[in-house]
Scaffold this motif. Structure first.
Motif, mmCIF file in Angstrom:
data_model
loop_
_atom_site.group_PDB
_atom_site.id
_atom_site.type_symbol
_atom_site.label_atom_id
_atom_site.label_comp_id
_atom_site.label_asym_id
_atom_site.label_seq_id
_atom_site.Cartn_x
_atom_site.Cartn_y
_atom_site.Cartn_z
ATOM 1 N N PRO A 1 0.978 -1.469 -0.005
ATOM 2 C CA PRO A 1 0.270 0.092 0.023
ATOM 3 C C PRO A 1 0.689 1.052 -0.505
ATOM 4 O O PRO A 1 0.898 1.906 -0.742
ATOM 5 C CB PRO A 1 -0.972 -0.151 1.347
ATOM 6 N N PHE A 2 2.185 0.989 0.924
ATOM 7 C CA PHE A 2 3.028 2.457 1.276
ATOM 8 C C PHE A 2 3.202 2.998 -0.615
ATOM 9 O O PHE A 2 3.452 3.788 -0.855
ATOM 10 C CB PHE A 2 4.403 1.713 2.239
ATOM 11 N N LEU A 3 3.820 1.641 -1.038
ATOM 12 C CA LEU A 3 4.762 2.123 -2.174
ATOM 13 C C LEU A 3 3.416 2.132 -3.547
ATOM 14 O O LEU A 3 4.004 2.935 -4.701
ATOM 15 C CB LEU A 3 5.636 0.235 -2.916
ATOM 16 N N ALA A 4 2.299 1.573 -4.048
ATOM 17 C CA ALA A 4 2.103 2.041 -4.392
ATOM 18 C C ALA A 4 1.186 3.152 -4.633
ATOM 19 O O ALA A 4 0.818 4.888 -5.433
ATOM 20 C CB ALA A 4 0.142 1.320 -4.190
ATOM 21 N N LEU A 5 1.196 3.859 -2.877
ATOM 22 C CA LEU A 5 0.560 5.257 -2.760
ATOM 23 C C LEU A 5 1.241 6.359 -3.423
ATOM 24 O O LEU A 5 1.345 7.491 -3.817
ATOM 25 C CB LEU A 5 0.700 5.491 -1.507
ATOM 26 N N GLN A 6 2.745 6.317 -3.129
ATOM 27 C CA GLN A 6 3.978 6.324 -3.544
ATOM 28 C C GLN A 6 4.102 6.476 -5.218
ATOM 29 O O GLN A 6 3.902 8.053 -5.360
ATOM 30 C CB GLN A 6 5.348 6.149 -2.972
ATOM 31 N N ALA A 7 3.372 5.368 -5.998
ATOM 32 C CA ALA A 7 3.749 5.385 -6.943
ATOM 33 C C ALA A 7 2.784 6.763 -7.678
ATOM 34 O O ALA A 7 2.952 7.444 -8.865
ATOM 35 C CB ALA A 7 3.329 4.459 -7.427
ATOM 36 N N LYS A 8 1.583 7.038 -7.026
ATOM 37 C CA LYS A 8 0.542 7.571 -7.362
ATOM 38 C C LYS A 8 0.772 9.024 -6.791
ATOM 39 O O LYS A 8 0.141 9.968 -7.392
ATOM 40 C CB LYS A 8 -0.692 7.289 -6.326
#
Lengths: 393, 243
Positions: free
Chosen positions: A321-328
């Motif tokens: 979730p953290f990495l996906a949020l950062q990518a967004k």
């Protein structure tokens, strides 16, 4: 092996807090390393995308005498646009631009600059070249970048004198008006330069139909690798500076990975060493129940390595979730990046690949395995009868 | 791959243990300490025997050699027809895994595993299916009377219960030989008698050979054969015919 995995899992889970502390520290390493590598990859991609959109398109033809690092070559690095390229230019798939040196006098100061002539109707670059079509009767419309504008302390609508020397060596001067100030992440299209229309610059330089660089649209290479008097520069060649920069930055950030890994490995190494001293009776019992010493070494190695497996699972829980949020949403740098002198956006969007994740997992697993195996080798030298009595050896 | 010759449990007259001129010396500083000094012994299937003697008499050393955890300096110990000194590490591990059960003074249970998992451990090494393992473990727990503690962990058990788990672990694979080193040393009198009764019943019902190392009178009173060791030598070998 199946039994070792089963036992190692039971032992690890049974060890409780000590296991989870190691696992959490190691999971941080997983997530932070993937995030940092993702930022570097994202920067690499963003830098190349921005360069493509603002500066180099899909590739360029440079006049053979043009050297971007030597401004003295500019007076000679121009020639008529080759005949075979004219139909492509007319279709809008290529854009020529002419480059010259000049001197700008903003508010009484003197500033040596590069003047670039560009077709106002072009759409290969994101430059707001259409603003060069502004109707001004007593001056030439010009656009410039935000860094240049800040350095010269000028704003949109400012008028100033531009002096240049034409192809015949004659000095001349005219007024220009800044019709637009653009903001780009690529310093090469901003610092120390202004843009005017190609037609105006050709007239000013007395070089009708001539250009210094001809750029083609991304993905529309004309397929002419050899053009008399012009050097073909592929996109790969033009972005090689970014690759070099990323390589240097990657080495720098590797120090961070090593520190993170060392911290995590220290915990595992410490646990392994402690286990071998504290669990001597257990080691002796395994041997008495039918394990060879080598199998016990294997069991302890698997147990240590399993920290990394659990860390990958725990890391996945909060990391994905953290990495996906950062990518967004991206990561906004805490300082202004416009003065960095390189193609870097204020907000970087990390880019993760399967290869990046798999490589990170493999490297951490392998390192953990080595760190787990190293102290476990002592078991192979243990006397089982003394181990059974829990006698320190 | 190593092929283990299974001991024929139906051969009533064959020796489970045969010890010939066994000598074991340990280096101490620049000298040596002789723990066993020319021991000759034989044990048949189904015996309930014990090595009796004071500390330092060589009981545990002999038990360790018979358990293929140690090797003799001179002489030979044959366990189920296998010469201990000639077994490779892998072969002696196989012997312990398939044919021997161990019971220790301090139980040596795996603290983070449940009672069920502790007893299941020897079966994991013997490729039984999960269903077979479950049945065998529950049978073993029933023999020692602690089926209700299957999900408990050793720190939650009393000393007597821990030793019962250790007996179940030693017996679950129905080994040919069980080696018990001071099994009642950490137990009170009541628990000691319970444990010994359990082992006696298992010896009678399963025909498993038990060899103890002890100096506890409670254990000695249960033994059907007592071998007295003094200074590494057999002092007396008594067989009780009708107890």
């Amino acid at each position: 092996m199946k039994i070792a995995i089963k036992l190692a899992y039971r032992n690890l889970i049974g060890a409780g807090l000590r296991t989870w502390l190691n696992v959490i520290v190691l999971s941080f390493s997983f997530v932070v390393i993937i995030w940092m590598r993702g930022i570097i990859n994202g920067w690499n991609r963003q830098a190349k995308d921005d360069m493509t959109a603002w500066e180099i398109g899909g590739g360029q033809y440079w006049h053979e005498k043009y050297d971007p690092f030597d401004p003295f070559t500019l007076s000679e690095s121009h020639a008529p646009v080759p005949e075979e390229l004219i139909p492509i230019i007319n279709r809008g798939e290529m854009e020529p631009y002419l480059i010259s040196q000049g001197t700008l006098y903003p508010r009484g100061r003197m500033q040596t600059i590069i003047v670039k002539g560009i077709n106002p109707k072009q759409d290969i670059f994101l430059l707001p070249s259409q603003k060069l079509d502004t109707l001004i009767t007593d001056a030439i419309p010009a656009v410039t970048g935000s860094i240049m504008a800040r350095n010269l302390n000028i704003t949109r609508g400012d008028r100033m004198m531009l002096q240049w020397r034409d192809a015949g060596g004659t000095f001349d001067a005219t007024d220009i008006v800044i019709t637009e100030i653009f903001s780009a992440n690529v310093p090469n299209v901003d610092q120390g330069q202004i843009y005017i229309s190609l037609e105006n610059l050709q007239k000013m330089m007395n070089l009708p139909g001539e250009a210094t660089i001809i750029t083609y649209r991304d993905g529309h290479s004309p397929g002419l690798t050899e053009l008399d008097g012009w050097n073909h520069k592929t996109k790969q060649e033009l972005t090689s500076s970014v690759d070099e920069l990323i390589k240097v930055k990657s080495v720098g950030t590797s120090v961070m990975y090593v520190i993170l890994l060392l911290l995590a490995m220290l915990g595992i190494f410490d646990t392994q060493v402690l286990s071998i001293f504290r669990r001597q009776k257990e080691i002796g019992t395994y041997i008495a129940l039918g394990y060879t010493r080598r199998q016990v070494v294997g069991l302890f190695t698997v147990e240590g390595t399993m920290n990394a497996v659990l860390a990958a699972i725990v890391g996945a829980f909060y990391g994905i979730p953290f990495l996906a949020l950062q990518a967004k949403t991206g990561w906004t740098m805490p300082m202004d990046t416009s003065d960095f002198g390189m193609a870097i956006a204020q907000t970087l969007y990390p880019a993760y690949s399967a290869g990046l994740v798999i490589m990170t997992v493999i490297v951490i697993m392998f390192t953990t395995m080595i760190v787990s195996y190293w102290p476990s080798r002592r078991i192979a030298r243990m006397n089982p009868t003394e181990a059974l009595r829990g006698k320190i050896q | 791959m190593f092929v283990f010759n299974h001991y024929n449990k139906n051969m009533e007259n064959s020796h489970v243990i045969k010890v010939e001129k066994l000598v074991k010396r340990f280096p101490i500083g620049k000298g040596e300490f002789t723990a066993l000094n020319g021991i000759d012994l034989q044990f048949s299937r189904g015996e309930f025997a014990g090595l009796v003697g004071p500390s330092g008499s060589g009981k545990t050393t002999l038990l360790n050699i018979v358990g293929s955890l140690d090797t003799p300096t001179e002489g030979e110990a044959f366990v189920l027809d296998h010469a201990v000194s000639r077994l490779s590490a892998k072969e002696s591990a196989w012997l312990r895994r398939k044919e021997l059960g161990f019971i220790f003074q301090s139980y040596n249970l795996l603290a983070v595993h449940t009672v069920f998992e502790n007893v299941e451990f020897p079966l994991l090494l013997l490729d039984y299916t999960a269903a077979e393992r479950k049945k065998m473990v529950m049978d073993a727990l029933e023999w020692v009377g602690i089926t209700d503690k299957a999900k408990s962990k050793p720190p939650q058990l009393s000393g007597g219960e821990c030793q019962r788990v250790a007996i179940a672990r030693a017996m679950v694979k129905k080994p040919s030989l069980v080696l018990a080193d001071e099994p009642t040393a950490n137990l009170d009198a009541a628990n000691s008698h319970n444990i010994l009764k359990t082992m006696e019943n298992l010896n009678r019902d399963l025909k498993t050979t038990f060899l103890f190392a002890t100096h506890d009178d409670k254990v000695i009173s249960y033994l059907k054969r007592k071998i007295y060791l003094i200074d590494g030598k057999v002092d007396k070998d008594e067989k009780i015919i009708n107890q």
